[in-house]
Design an enzyme around this catalytic site. Sequence first.
Site, PDB file in Angstrom:
ATOM      1  N   LYS A  96       3.431 -19.558  24.133  1.00 29.99           N
ATOM      2  CA  LYS A  96       5.200 -18.773  24.403  1.00 29.99           C
ATOM      3  C   LYS A  96       5.666 -19.127  22.835  1.00 29.99           C
ATOM      4  CE  LYS A  96       5.910 -17.533  28.178  1.00 29.99           C
ATOM      5  NZ  LYS A  96       7.074 -18.404  29.471  1.00 29.99           N
ATOM      6  N   ARG A 153      12.058 -21.447  29.578  1.00 31.46           N
ATOM      7  CA  ARG A 153      11.108 -20.704  30.190  1.00 31.46           C
ATOM      8  C   ARG A 153      10.169 -22.558  29.790  1.00 31.46           C
ATOM      9  NH1 ARG A 153      10.726 -15.051  27.077  1.00 31.46           N
ATOM     10  NH2 ARG A 153       9.591 -14.476  29.463  1.00 31.46           N
ATOM     11  N   GLY A 201       1.456 -21.901  38.521  1.00 32.55           N
ATOM     12  CA  GLY A 201       1.810 -23.381  38.996  1.00 32.55           C
ATOM     13  C   GLY A 201       3.050 -23.791  38.259  1.00 32.55           C
ATOM     14  N   MET A 231       6.680 -23.853  36.985  1.00 36.04           N
ATOM     15  CA  MET A 231       8.349 -23.121  36.871  1.00 36.04           C
ATOM     16  C   MET A 231       8.616 -22.520  35.499  1.00 36.04           C
ATOM     17  SD  MET A 231      12.103 -24.639  35.892  1.00 36.04           S
ATOM     18  CE  MET A 231      12.611 -23.590  34.782  1.00 36.04           C
ATOM     19  N   ARG A 291       1.173 -12.126  23.056  1.00 34.04           N
ATOM     20  CA  ARG A 291      -0.243 -12.474  22.602  1.00 34.04           C
ATOM     21  C   ARG A 291      -1.373 -11.797  23.116  1.00 34.04           C
ATOM     22  NH1 ARG A 291       0.786 -13.804  29.044  1.00 34.04           N
ATOM     23  NH2 ARG A 291       0.295 -12.157  29.789  1.00 34.04           N
ATOM     24  N   HIS A 325     -16.163 -19.812  50.926  1.00 33.68           N
ATOM     25  CA  HIS A 325     -17.384 -20.258  52.112  1.00 33.68           C
ATOM     26  C   HIS A 325     -18.301 -18.835  50.984  1.00 33.68           C
ATOM     27  CE1 HIS A 325     -20.982 -19.913  54.430  1.00 33.68           C
ATOM     28  NE2 HIS A 325     -21.291 -21.109  54.000  1.00 33.68           N
ATOM     29  N   SER A 354     -38.634 -29.746  28.055  1.00 32.30           N
ATOM     30  CA  SER A 354     -37.648 -28.391  28.921  1.00 32.30           C
ATOM     31  C   SER A 354     -37.326 -28.591  30.003  1.00 32.30           C
ATOM     32  CB  SER A 354     -38.911 -27.136  29.075  1.00 32.30           C
ATOM     33  OG  SER A 354     -37.880 -26.465  29.601  1.00 32.30           O
ATOM     34  N   CYS A 384     -35.081 -24.839  31.037  1.00 30.78           N
ATOM     35  CA  CYS A 384     -35.583 -23.397  31.651  1.00 30.78           C
ATOM     36  C   CYS A 384     -34.517 -23.591  33.251  1.00 30.78           C
ATOM     37  CB  CYS A 384     -36.826 -23.719  31.609  1.00 30.78           C
ATOM     38  SG  CYS A 384     -37.447 -25.185  32.689  1.00 30.78           S
ATOM     39  N   TYR A 438     -34.117 -23.553  22.181  1.00 30.50           N
ATOM     40  CA  TYR A 438     -33.966 -22.523  22.752  1.00 30.50           C
ATOM     41  C   TYR A 438     -33.582 -22.655  24.348  1.00 30.50           C
ATOM     42  CZ  TYR A 438     -38.527 -23.934  25.264  1.00 30.50           C
ATOM     43  OH  TYR A 438     -39.717 -24.918  26.044  1.00 30.50           O
TER      44      TYR A 438
END
Lengths: 923, 923
Positions: free
Chosen positions: B42, B111, B120, B122, B355, B475, B814, B882, B902
């Site tokens: 900010k 702020r 979470g 302030m 932003r 879950h 691999s 893989c 790869y």
Amino acid sequence: MPEIQTRAPSLTLDANTPAPPVKYVYDFSEGNKDLKELLGGKGANLAEMTRLGLPVPPGFTITTEACRAYLRTGAEPPELRDEVSAHLASLEATMGKRLGTGADPLLVSVRSGAKFSMPGMMDTVLNIGLSDESVDALARQSGNERFAWDSYRRLIQMFGKTVLGVDGDLFEDRIEELKRAVGAATDVELTAGHLRELVADFKRIVREQTGRDFPQEPREQMDLAIQAVFDSWNGDRARLYRRQERIPNDLGTAVNICAMVFGNLGPDSGTGVAFTRDPAGGHQGVYGDYLCNAQGEDVVAGIRNTVPLAELEALDKTSYDQLMSIMETLENHYRDLCDIEFTIERGKLWMLQTRVGKRTAAAAFRIATQLADQGLISEAEALQRVTGAQLAQLMFPRFDNGADATGAATHLATGLAASPGAAVGRAVFSSEAAVAWAGRGERVILVRRETNPDDLDGMLAAEGILTSRGGKTSHAAVVARGMGKTCVCGAEALEVDTKARRLSLTDRNGDAVVIGEGDLISIDGSSGKVYAGEVPVVPSEVVEYFEGGVDPLAPDTDDLVRAVHRIMTFADNVRRLRVRANADTAEDAARARRFGAEGIGLCRTEHMFLGERRELVEHLILAGTDEERAAALTALLPLQRADFTEIFEAMDGLPVTVRLLDPPLHEFLPDLTELSVRVALNDATPGTDPDTADTDHRLLAAVQRLHEQNPMLGLRGVRLGLVIPGLFSMQVRAIGEAAADRREAGGDPRAEIMIPLVGTVQELELVRDEAEQIIASIERERGVSLAITLGTMIELPRAALTAGQIAESADFFSFGTNDLTQTVWGFSRDDVEGSFFSAYLEKGVFGVSPFETIDVDGVGALVRAAVRAGRATRPDLKLGVCGEHGGDPYSVHFFHEAGLDYVSCSPFRIPVARLEAGRAAAD
Amino acid sequence: MPEIQTRAPSLTLDANTPAPPVKYVYDFSEGNKDLKELLGGKGANLAEMTRLGLPVPPGFTITTEACRAYLRTGAEPPELRDEVSAHLASLEATMGKRLGTGADPLLVSVRSGAKFSMPGMMDTVLNIGLSDESVDALARQSGNERFAWDSYRRLIQMFGKTVLGVDGDLFEDRIEELKRAVGAATDVELTAGHLRELVADFKRIVREQTGRDFPQEPREQMDLAIQAVFDSWNGDRARLYRRQERIPNDLGTAVNICAMVFGNLGPDSGTGVAFTRDPAGGHQGVYGDYLCNAQGEDVVAGIRNTVPLAELEALDKTSYDQLMSIMETLENHYRDLCDIEFTIERGKLWMLQTRVGKRTAAAAFRIATQLADQGLISEAEALQRVTGAQLAQLMFPRFDNGADATGAATHLATGLAASPGAAVGRAVFSSEAAVAWAGRGERVILVRRETNPDDLDGMLAAEGILTSRGGKTSHAAVVARGMGKTCVCGAEALEVDTKARRLSLTDRNGDAVVIGEGDLISIDGSSGKVYAGEVPVVPSEVVEYFEGGVDPLAPDTDDLVRAVHRIMTFADNVRRLRVRANADTAEDAARARRFGAEGIGLCRTEHMFLGERRELVEHLILAGTDEERAAALTALLPLQRADFTEIFEAMDGLPVTVRLLDPPLHEFLPDLTELSVRVALNDATPGTDPDTADTDHRLLAAVQRLHEQNPMLGLRGVRLGLVIPGLFSMQVRAIGEAAADRREAGGDPRAEIMIPLVGTVQELELVRDEAEQIIASIERERGVSLAITLGTMIELPRAALTAGQIAESADFFSFGTNDLTQTVWGFSRDDVEGSFFSAYLEKGVFGVSPFETIDVDGVGALVRAAVRAGRATRPDLKLGVCGEHGGDPYSVHFFHEAGLDYVSCSPFRIPVARLEAGRAAAD
């Protein structure tokens, strides 16, 4: 218990290595005993004896470096031939003879000799230099035609087999044929003429089998033999052996060329082997066998009986006195028991080999203290002369030595000593029978041709296992060692008939002996002996000493106990590693303390959830509501607290590491398959009690819910603690309150709480936060300071890999090397020891089970990394190990080197760990 | 598919960090957008706008460094107070006002603002500076008494709650009481007098709750607010959030102090939010909302409806034009979509925040190409503006947009978008019902309040899962994502009654709606929407494009497809990582090739052992003799060969990595428990066919013999190959012969043989020796060169730890990161996702399941170590992955950085992997 493995380091040459240009050949007079890497063990010791002025036949050694160059390029290095020529010329000059030439031809032996003794490599070709021409000269020169032709016959046979690769049976069969044809009972009865005939036959065999003639040129014989030694380094058996023993493939072997001397030239000749002390009991005085008018091979062949070495004094006092003097020289020089091979050729003594001799466990302890008493070695050296494996052997109960003769038991056969100990029980021939008899309270010995995974239950139920087939890496051997059961395997004289439920054999008198199911037998896993009947078992005096039942300094105490006491005392003084016990009860704790434990490194709490408490645990697991769960935990709390109070009392003043609950919950419930079958059968049976049925259905539902495909990789350890509210809190509270009780009673409890199966620091933080609050509240309530530390097992690869983070929240690490081995290798001990470990050991994938001895390259690499990272975060981090490796000799050395503070092992292994910790520190 | 995690690196300050002495406070005019670590997001953007000359209310930012010093020492650093005083004085001078003092008091907002946006912490305290004294000045100065007392009321409420920690409900309850008492429907109806009364009450609440008076001193207010922001960094929710997102704990937050401006001073005031482009569709043109005579809070409270931004033009053309110009400036400056917050105070426009704006997946692709077209960004930057996660979203089928209105389906409720996709099926309310309905061929949606491990079977059987409770880490959500099933969870409007087997809710009209078992419902896992009835599913146009069904360059093609095509083309051009597919059939191979696969990285052979071949496999497993086993293998050979021939044809010219048989054998046999029950019941039932019974008994014996406690850690992979004679040979022969067939047919087969579950080089050597002989013999027989390479999976920690040794015998590695994750963490995916993963995600032990995104610290450390050691031994070693991570966006970046050649993934994920490989390379 395995021997400590000599894991050879990758090639690093001695500082003595000559600078380039490379020198490929050393005369015996140029080397010494410290050049084993370059000259091999045999060559280095021959050089050492030469240096000491002992009568060694002259010769020279081709280095392992020459072998490596040969194996790398596929050809002898060009300089080698010239060097060999020069050394051979020098040898010929010394001897005043020429190789295979002239009226008195020089003969030589060609022998392999690597740094480590290696079965599977070519050993020896004798009599190099003999040919159709020189055999006659030898006959004339020795005045013994039979001797000359027999020597030539032996050359072609050995050379044909080991150098030219001809099937050895072709030669043996021919000898047998001839013996039958001429009616000779033994080789000795064959005449010079017969042997001449054999030579012709053998040359024909060589031609037929190899397409070439047996080489007549002496130098060609020698060169081919040298190459054969080089090639034998990569033979199948040699490679397998190296794979099993983890000897690097790039060491190569040396080749020793030595002038031949003959012990078979008449009654004033002979050959023998000797030890400078008794290698069996370790008692003072030389010890050996002599065979008159014979060569070394004949001793091995066992055709004639040897006589005790002492009789040589009567036969040839000069040689005997010289030998005694040489043996004293050697023992003083090597400062250890030496064994030697010697030959007397027409009254002249020649030393053919020496090395530090093998010995029994008891001898090792006695000899080490004797040498220290004599001032030949220091106490630190004495400590290095014994091993934990030897100490462990002395701690097994053994059969009464005299029992063979008592008539109460008969020696039936001898197999391989596969897993030590002495076991007596009733013979059973199937796993089912073993379980059934054992269920009736009988001790049983499981007898099988070989075992397979189906036999696991039976093996568990038995006191010991006996098989008629298979080696030390067979299924039976591997699994028995894993279980700590006595095992004799490969007792091939026994005929095992599992269908008829009996074993049979023919005894020495040719009589048939049959042992049926239920008959008592006794097996000795330390010697491989099998007995019919019950052999009395005598407890180990060494164990009695550790238990405190024998005063080691009393005048009538066996000198073995005195030796053990002296060496243990020294080990305890020098070792840096502390030794703790894995113990779950006050009883075990007290016993461990008598054995020298300096605390408990692993107190498992799961065993406290069994027995009469199982019902409470079931309530906990089946709890439908938070209240039911809390009630079950509340009921368990005082019981847990009482357990800990007793243990803290037994270990007063010493640390006790308590592990919070680890195993998956279904271990406290019935087996899924068994319960499913029961429920299905009950459902199918009219009239089943509806209450029972309902309970079973509820139980089955819980078992199904908790069932896991791979429980070892499931909901256990810290995961349980984070998922089941209140479980760990209850345990922490029980530990804290027990410690407070002890403190109030004037005791000195030193509790350490250990969190199992942590994979990431977040898990530990969550448990720690909760535990610290509980401990703080107990301290406030009771007004005592408890000084309880909190740490974690390092038993998952991820814990080791992130040990730096985990150390932020841990006061100590305890390496759980059992689980770490399982996850690093991806196999579970329960599942694989019975299924493929024996195949892996036979194929040389393992040298030893990684569950017995720590896998240094894999598991060990993680341990080292975790030690480094953990200490980097927290220099005062306490480090220990509580896997079973904590009591394994080789592994103890590793843990010492890795910088751990303590090892923890089962009470019985504590003396071994103390000894090895001392050896590691004194090394 | 998870969002790419922004794993914050540990603190490394910018090069711009000032040299000591430390500067703790920056005026907005001193910073810039690149100082996010120091000034927070900010603060850095406020500074940037100030630097651009945009109308930002003056202010200053206290750095994260000050916060860190505070948290480290527990007190503000001494210099901080002086610096704040200096900056405040300067602010007062600029504004011509004094904080909370005088006739026109300066008010400020305080702020928080960290580097990463963090719920979470302030957030904001507005109106700092108001007091019993200054409130009157504000009333006079603004000419609006109600405004002044409302501002004061808001200050005490916000300050009381967030700075002093008073329970916020106490304030809210008091407001509600007052409203009831005076008959006011909304806050707006409260008069200045009511608000004055509230202020008195709020001050009393503060005094009662904190034991102190609400501070009247403006500077004390400000200092306490600053400290509260600092402290909020370590609040519980902030810590949990950081644990989940793996944001380091040591970053700290900045604090922004800004002069207040007011949008609620009359009709010429107002507040709004806007985007420089449409963030939903990505179309050109500004986009936003405006609320006249209001403050930002009011927009959030939703008391009055906002109007589209365009209407501002009519209300205040000057401000509107200025805003349009500013937005153009910002977009050109940030070269991206920006979102902004602004306030108009009596006709004067103020920018409060900007932003780079969030956007949908489609918007991301469209905007990135638009900006590239405009020349604002390069193609490489365009590539960085989209993510694989966004591409994956575009590839899911979705519901027809118009369907809400069709009448065929009704929108019922909206829950959390837990696992993407669109699913339609019949509602069922238990796992059993799901299995039963699915067994009848019906598509079902499993509806539960929440799920637990008992629901796993039902979840597997269902098309989608809907729950009324639980968050994105519940879950249901965790397991559904693991299974790749559509899931909406936490749809709290729904009342789920599993006993009555129905869900009910009250619709917008207040009518009750009930859905019973078997009724059709539709759930949208990407939006969280739940519908009654069947919503038509439309396939993804992007998938059609990848399948080759849409020409991206045709004039009538949707610009989204054009955008995807353009970005994919660029990604393919820049990426270094090749992308292969996991495919076991010719059909999958062909599809993968259309999706852009450059070979097969994992062709599993176990699926070739199923179906009609299962009988042969049973013969193999149950074989009692070597001959029976050989016969079974001989029968399997031509079938395997035909499989490989087809696959090589589909992938002609591209590499195909075939993995030899991996799973434990009992997977090919019936389940132990089921079979045990069947056998027990048959045995208990008179008249069972004796042949069937006998077969079942034999089968049961085999299943029992092969049963393992932990099959994942048992006899599988290379262990099978070494224990079952002929098994791997048969597979190698099938591969070799298939390659020879293809070569003879003019094809270009490129087979690579991969050995699974290797833990030590010895295993690989043994298999390699045998395989090389077989391949050589096929080459000789057929007269072709096959150029087949041999490599290994690295899927055990030990393989990674000893990769240097293993590379001696491997042409390629691999990484099997699925198994590696299981062994590194010591949990099996099957067992734990359903049992404790949701708890772990909720407690923040994981930020994301390590099965979705590679665990860089644990598994990743081993991958890096193995890459290093492998390449040290063999610089040309080919390296790939893989495991399923091969298609995970974040993980692809890791594999790029780790130096792999790869990645291999399921065909559907290939475009994502291609895109992310490009992004990694262009980064």
